[in-house]
Design a protein around this motif. Structure first.
Motif, PDB file in Angstrom:
ATOM      1  N   ILE A   1       6.202   0.963   3.089  1.00 60.62           N
ATOM      2  CA  ILE A   1       6.349   2.408   3.320  1.00 60.62           C
ATOM      3  C   ILE A   1       7.092   3.051   2.160  1.00 60.62           C
ATOM      4  CG2 ILE A   1       7.553   4.119   4.743  1.00 60.62           C
ATOM      5  CD1 ILE A   1       6.910   2.326   7.171  1.00 60.62           C
ATOM      6  N   ALA A   2       8.185   2.414   1.743  1.00 61.39           N
ATOM      7  CA  ALA A   2       8.999   2.988   0.673  1.00 61.39           C
ATOM      8  C   ALA A   2       8.272   2.959  -0.667  1.00 61.39           C
ATOM      9  CB  ALA A   2      10.325   2.231   0.586  1.00 61.39           C
TER      10      ALA A   2
ATOM     11  N   VAL B   1      -2.403  -6.109   2.138  1.00 67.68           N
ATOM     12  CA  VAL B   1      -2.830  -5.496   3.397  1.00 67.68           C
ATOM     13  C   VAL B   1      -1.703  -4.658   3.989  1.00 67.68           C
ATOM     14  CG1 VAL B   1      -3.678  -5.944   5.729  1.00 67.68           C
ATOM     15  CG2 VAL B   1      -4.491  -7.326   3.824  1.00 67.68           C
ATOM     16  N   MET B   2      -0.447  -5.081   3.790  1.00 67.26           N
ATOM     17  CA  MET B   2       0.674  -4.324   4.328  1.00 67.26           C
ATOM     18  C   MET B   2       0.819  -2.967   3.639  1.00 67.26           C
ATOM     19  SD  MET B   2       2.887  -4.457   6.719  1.00 67.26           S
ATOM     20  CE  MET B   2       3.301  -6.154   7.152  1.00 67.26           C
ATOM     21  N   LEU B   3       0.543  -2.896   2.344  1.00 73.38           N
ATOM     22  CA  LEU B   3       0.558  -1.605   1.654  1.00 73.38           C
ATOM     23  C   LEU B   3      -0.446  -0.650   2.307  1.00 73.38           C
ATOM     24  CD1 LEU B   3       0.732  -2.632  -2.107  1.00 73.38           C
ATOM     25  CD2 LEU B   3       2.406  -1.200  -0.917  1.00 73.38           C
ATOM     26  N   ARG B   4      -1.593  -1.177   2.691  1.00 76.24           N
ATOM     27  CA  ARG B   4      -2.604  -0.349   3.336  1.00 76.24           C
ATOM     28  C   ARG B   4      -2.173   0.043   4.749  1.00 76.24           C
ATOM     29  NH1 ARG B   4      -8.477  -2.806   1.568  1.00 76.24           N
ATOM     30  NH2 ARG B   4      -9.164  -1.121   2.980  1.00 76.24           N
ATOM     31  N   ALA B   5      -1.497  -0.860   5.458  1.00 78.42           N
ATOM     32  CA  ALA B   5      -1.001  -0.532   6.799  1.00 78.42           C
ATOM     33  C   ALA B   5       0.003   0.608   6.736  1.00 78.42           C
ATOM     34  CB  ALA B   5      -0.365  -1.767   7.435  1.00 78.42           C
ATOM     35  N   ALA B   6       0.885   0.556   5.752  1.00 79.17           N
ATOM     36  CA  ALA B   6       1.891   1.607   5.616  1.00 79.17           C
ATOM     37  C   ALA B   6       1.248   2.940   5.263  1.00 79.17           C
ATOM     38  CB  ALA B   6       2.918   1.212   4.550  1.00 79.17           C
TER      39      ALA B   6
ATOM     40  N   THR C   1       3.445  21.600   7.227  1.00 81.23           N
ATOM     41  CA  THR C   1       2.678  20.382   7.446  1.00 81.23           C
ATOM     42  C   THR C   1       2.363  19.746   6.102  1.00 81.23           C
ATOM     43  OG1 THR C   1       1.679  21.302   9.444  1.00 81.23           O
ATOM     44  CG2 THR C   1       0.575  19.430   8.433  1.00 81.23           C
ATOM     45  N   LYS C   2       2.580  18.440   5.997  1.00 76.70           N
ATOM     46  CA  LYS C   2       2.320  17.727   4.751  1.00 76.70           C
ATOM     47  C   LYS C   2       0.860  17.305   4.666  1.00 76.70           C
ATOM     48  CE  LYS C   2       7.090  16.174   4.324  1.00 76.70           C
ATOM     49  NZ  LYS C   2       8.025  15.025   4.193  1.00 76.70           N
ATOM     50  N   ASP C   3       0.373  17.161   3.450  1.00 76.34           N
ATOM     51  CA  ASP C   3      -1.044  16.933   3.178  1.00 76.34           C
ATOM     52  C   ASP C   3      -1.452  15.503   3.529  1.00 76.34           C
ATOM     53  OD1 ASP C   3      -3.607  16.928   2.235  1.00 76.34           O
ATOM     54  OD2 ASP C   3      -3.053  17.022   0.104  1.00 76.34           O
ATOM     55  N   PRO C   4      -2.350  15.304   4.493  1.00 76.13           N
ATOM     56  CA  PRO C   4      -2.785  13.941   4.830  1.00 76.13           C
ATOM     57  C   PRO C   4      -3.635  13.292   3.751  1.00 76.13           C
ATOM     58  CG  PRO C   4      -4.015  15.564   6.106  1.00 76.13           C
ATOM     59  CD  PRO C   4      -2.936  16.321   5.392  1.00 76.13           C
ATOM     60  N   ALA C   5      -4.284  14.110   2.904  1.00 80.37           N
ATOM     61  CA  ALA C   5      -5.164  13.549   1.875  1.00 80.37           C
ATOM     62  C   ALA C   5      -4.406  12.679   0.882  1.00 80.37           C
ATOM     63  CB  ALA C   5      -5.882  14.678   1.141  1.00 80.37           C
ATOM     64  N   VAL C   6      -3.092  12.894   0.769  1.00 80.62           N
ATOM     65  CA  VAL C   6      -2.267  12.060  -0.116  1.00 80.62           C
ATOM     66  C   VAL C   6      -2.441  10.588   0.244  1.00 80.62           C
ATOM     67  CG1 VAL C   6       0.115  11.432  -0.659  1.00 80.62           C
ATOM     68  CG2 VAL C   6      -0.563  13.839  -0.637  1.00 80.62           C
ATOM     69  N   PHE C   7      -2.405  10.295   1.529  1.00 77.64           N
ATOM     70  CA  PHE C   7      -2.485   8.896   1.948  1.00 77.64           C
ATOM     71  C   PHE C   7      -3.921   8.407   2.053  1.00 77.64           C
ATOM     72  CE2 PHE C   7       1.855   9.914   3.021  1.00 77.64           C
ATOM     73  CZ  PHE C   7       2.501   8.774   2.544  1.00 77.64           C
ATOM     74  N   GLN C   8      -4.864   9.294   2.202  1.00 76.30           N
ATOM     75  CA  GLN C   8      -6.270   8.897   2.126  1.00 76.30           C
ATOM     76  C   GLN C   8      -6.590   8.424   0.709  1.00 76.30           C
ATOM     77  OE1 GLN C   8      -9.017  11.851   3.583  1.00 76.30           O
ATOM     78  NE2 GLN C   8     -10.819  10.691   2.951  1.00 76.30           N
ATOM     79  N   ARG C   9      -6.094   9.159  -0.297  1.00 77.15           N
ATOM     80  CA  ARG C   9      -6.296   8.755  -1.692  1.00 77.15           C
ATOM     81  C   ARG C   9      -5.572   7.448  -1.989  1.00 77.15           C
ATOM     82  NH1 ARG C   9      -5.464  14.410  -2.512  1.00 77.15           N
ATOM     83  NH2 ARG C   9      -3.319  14.033  -3.160  1.00 77.15           N
ATOM     84  N   LEU C  10      -4.376   7.298  -1.432  1.00 74.64           N
ATOM     85  CA  LEU C  10      -3.595   6.081  -1.671  1.00 74.64           C
ATOM     86  C   LEU C  10      -4.299   4.862  -1.089  1.00 74.64           C
ATOM     87  CD1 LEU C  10      -0.983   4.875  -2.788  1.00 74.64           C
ATOM     88  CD2 LEU C  10       0.085   5.349  -0.580  1.00 74.64           C
ATOM     89  N   LEU C  11      -4.871   4.999   0.097  1.00 74.36           N
ATOM     90  CA  LEU C  11      -5.624   3.907   0.706  1.00 74.36           C
ATOM     91  C   LEU C  11      -6.810   3.503  -0.174  1.00 74.36           C
ATOM     92  CD1 LEU C  11      -5.657   4.727   4.518  1.00 74.36           C
ATOM     93  CD2 LEU C  11      -5.071   2.525   3.494  1.00 74.36           C
TER      94      LEU C  11
END
Length: 313
Positions: free
Chosen positions: A222-223, A263-268, A291-301
């Motif tokens: 997560i961090a 896999v844990m990076l993807r879980a976070a 509200t924070k942008d969810p696309a940030v984590f879609q791109r990260l995944l």
């Protein structure tokens, strides 16, 4: 750390009679975060952070507040809860459970350096070690069961491509188990805005209200996903390595943890993608909120799925 519940000066002055903190001088709302109501409170004795809990109940708070007290006593940089005259850390205010903690110096950083990432990694490992003697337990309220249930509500609200990607990622996580990895108390939300820095020195970890018992590697992921993330959704290799080097200077990762890291990076990333989608499509009304942008984590995944270097020694 938004303002959902308004607190008047008069009600706060009456509430503060239960503390040995002097007279109220200033009350200022904090417009950051998305979960609880927070204010800066200045009295004749000093400056504090007042939190009104929007979802947690009074009987749930001892875990979080006692944890912060425990960590502070063990040298981990974090706010110390203030006890009232009855030796409690929390009591009702404006119809919500409320608590006061010490206000730390420093500020969050938007573009961390490698030295700062290393320092945060080192302190996170120290937190994990210090919490090993903490006796209370708290199940993770936003683990795999939560994100699977939340996704069921989100699928009809998403475009077909996004819904398919989300379903695919949840299926991938369902095929993995991490019960054999070292576990303990985790912060579970150690983003850049939850760490106060004074140069390269940590003033404190803050906002422990997602803390719970879970796999330690999940907390690291997560961090790293936030501290090393670039604007384009990729992770900066030098920042990620610095964070992990700092962590392992205090607690070496096991071979099992290293094997599970990709896999844990993807879980976070999945956890916060679902959380932000939930906040976007099912928002809670409040003053000074965003509200924070969810696309940030879609791109990260997507970046994690293509990654070949995971910086493990």
């Amino acid at each position: 750390m938004s303002v959902y519940t308004t607190v008047s000066r008069e009600s706060l002055q009456n509430w503060l009679q239960g503390y040995a903190l002097g007279q109220l001088l200033e009350l200022q709302g904090i417009a950051a975060g998305i979960t609880n109501t927070n204010y800066f409170v200045t009295t004749t004795h000093g400056r504090y952070v007042l939190t009104l809990f929007e979802t947690l109940q009074l009987d749930e708070l001892p875990f979080y507040l006692s944890l912060m007290s425990h960590l502070a006593k063990h040298g981990v940089a974090c706010p110390a809860p203030i006890a009232d005259h009855t030796d409690h850390f929390a009591s009702p205010l404006a119809g919500k459970p409320a608590s006061l903690v010490s206000c730390l110096s420093g500020a969050d950083v938007s573009q961390p350096s490698a030295a700062q990432c290393r320092a945060v990694g080192e302190m996170l490992a120290q937190m994990h070690k210090a919490s090993a003697t903490f006796p209370l337990k708290m199940r993770n309220p936003r683990g795999p069961r939560w994100w699977s249930q939340a996704a069921q509500q989100l699928y009809p609200l998403l475009d077909a491509e996004t819904a398919a990607l989300l379903r695919q990622e949840i299926q991938l996580q369902d095929s993995h188990r991490f019960d054999h990895l070292p576990s303990g108390v985790i912060h579970a939300d150690l983003f850049r805005d939850n760490v106060l820095m004074d140069g390269d020195k940590i003033s404190g970890f803050i906002d422990f209200y997602y803390a719970c018992n879970d796999v330690l590697l999940y907390d690291i992921a997560i961090a790293v996903n936030d501290w090393a993330r670039l604007e384009n959704g990729e992770l900066d290799d030098s920042l990620a390595r610095a964070f992990l080097e700092g962590y392992q200077s205090e607690r070496a990762l096991t071979e099992d943890e290293k094997a599970c890291w990709p896999v844990m990076l993807r879980a976070a990333a999945l956890r916060f993608w679902v959380s932000r989608l939930h906040d976007l499509h099912q928002p809670v009304e409040g003053d000074l909120t965003y509200t924070k942008d969810p696309a940030v984590f879609q791109r990260l995944l997507a970046a994690h799925a293509k990654r070949l270097d995971f910086w493990m020694v």
